[in-house]
Design an enzyme around this catalytic site. Structure first.
Site, PDB file in Angstrom:
ATOM      1  N   CYS A   6       9.899   1.463  -3.182  1.00 37.56           N
ATOM      2  CA  CYS A   6       8.853   1.497  -2.277  1.00 37.56           C
ATOM      3  C   CYS A   6       7.810   2.687  -2.366  1.00 37.56           C
ATOM      4  CB  CYS A   6       9.287   1.283  -1.032  1.00 37.56           C
ATOM      5  SG  CYS A   6       7.865   1.534   0.114  1.00 37.56           S
ATOM      6  N   CYS A   9       7.965   4.637   0.520  1.00 34.21           N
ATOM      7  CA  CYS A   9       9.151   5.621   0.783  1.00 34.21           C
ATOM      8  C   CYS A   9       9.066   6.728  -0.277  1.00 34.21           C
ATOM      9  CB  CYS A   9      10.271   4.865   0.235  1.00 34.21           C
ATOM     10  SG  CYS A   9      10.695   3.612   1.862  1.00 34.21           S
ATOM     11  N   ASP A  32      -5.448   7.831   2.891  1.00 29.99           N
ATOM     12  CA  ASP A  32      -5.440   6.665   2.151  1.00 29.99           C
ATOM     13  C   ASP A  32      -6.361   6.857   0.676  1.00 29.99           C
ATOM     14  OD1 ASP A  32      -5.376   3.131   2.550  1.00 29.99           O
ATOM     15  OD2 ASP A  32      -6.387   3.955   0.811  1.00 29.99           O
ATOM     16  N   HIS A  48      12.114   2.082   6.161  1.00 29.15           N
ATOM     17  CA  HIS A  48      11.519   1.148   5.404  1.00 29.15           C
ATOM     18  C   HIS A  48      11.752  -0.424   6.054  1.00 29.15           C
ATOM     19  CE1 HIS A  48       9.785  -1.152   1.837  1.00 29.15           C
ATOM     20  NE2 HIS A  48      10.768  -1.999   2.144  1.00 29.15           N
ATOM     21  N   ASN A  88      -1.959  -4.370   8.870  1.00 32.17           N
ATOM     22  CA  ASN A  88      -1.853  -5.721   7.897  1.00 32.17           C
ATOM     23  C   ASN A  88      -0.403  -6.125   7.772  1.00 32.17           C
ATOM     24  OD1 ASN A  88      -4.613  -6.052   7.455  1.00 32.17           O
ATOM     25  ND2 ASN A  88      -4.291  -4.334   5.903  1.00 32.17           N
ATOM     26  N   GLY A  94      -3.678  -9.693   3.592  1.00 33.70           N
ATOM     27  CA  GLY A  94      -3.859  -8.841   2.460  1.00 33.70           C
ATOM     28  C   GLY A  94      -3.198  -7.590   2.384  1.00 33.70           C
ATOM     29  N   HIS A 101       2.654   0.123   7.534  1.00 32.16           N
ATOM     30  CA  HIS A 101       1.584   1.319   7.733  1.00 32.16           C
ATOM     31  C   HIS A 101       0.461   1.018   8.911  1.00 32.16           C
ATOM     32  CE1 HIS A 101       0.746  -1.113   4.480  1.00 32.16           C
ATOM     33  NE2 HIS A 101      -0.472  -1.064   4.690  1.00 32.16           N
ATOM     34  N   HIS A 103      -3.255   1.650   9.530  1.00 33.17           N
ATOM     35  CA  HIS A 103      -4.510   2.373   9.082  1.00 33.17           C
ATOM     36  C   HIS A 103      -5.303   2.845  10.189  1.00 33.17           C
ATOM     37  CE1 HIS A 103      -4.602   0.004   5.022  1.00 33.17           C
ATOM     38  NE2 HIS A 103      -3.934  -0.597   5.849  1.00 33.17           N
TER      39      HIS A 103
END
Ligand code: AMP
Ligand code: ZN
Length: 112
Positions: A6, A9, A32, A48, A88, A94, A101, A103
């Site tokens: 990942c 990770c 980002d 994870h 998301n 998407g 996570h 945002h």
């Protein structure tokens, strides 16, 4: 538990570089790489899982911690006038990185 394959990770482990803004035992926050607003941070739990539907007790404990910390981190990194949180979940949303996570978007007025 982290996942060897990942991307996030690997970022948490420092195997892939990132612009870190905050870290503690339960979470990691970084810029980002393709910002959608003047401030665009990603806050990730240090375990994870991709989806809320996959979270266990440890995952929810980390998420609870993340939401406790976000106001302070957002204010410190340029979102003192407000910010938007986006998580998301899955294909239709998407989601491209399958490590949950949050945002954090701000630093400017945001269109809805
Ligand atoms: P999502 O589409 O919700 O899965 O969001 C994944 C986010 O990860 C996108 O906004 C990407 O720009 C961001 N991203 C992808 N790779 C990296 C990276 N190496 N460092 C920082 N952010 C990344
Ligand atoms: Zn992961």
């Amino acid at each position: 538990m982290l996942d060897k394959e990942c991307l996030f990770c690997k970022i948490i482990e420092g195997k892939i570089p990132s612009a870190k803004v905050y870290e503690d035992q339960k979470m990691y926050v970084f810029n980002d790489i393709a910002p959608k607003a003047k401030v665009h941070l990603l806050a990730v739990p240090k375990t994870h899982f991709a989806l809320l539907s996959e979270a266990d007790g440890e995952g929810f404990s980390m998420l609870s911690h993340i939401f406790e910390k976000i106001p302070q981190i957002a204010a410190e990194y340029g979102c003192e006038k407000g910010y938007r949180l986006v998580i998301n979940q899955g294909e239709d949303a998407g989601q491209t990185v399958h490590h949950l996570h949050v945002h954090i978007l701000g630093g400017q007025p945001l269109d809805w």
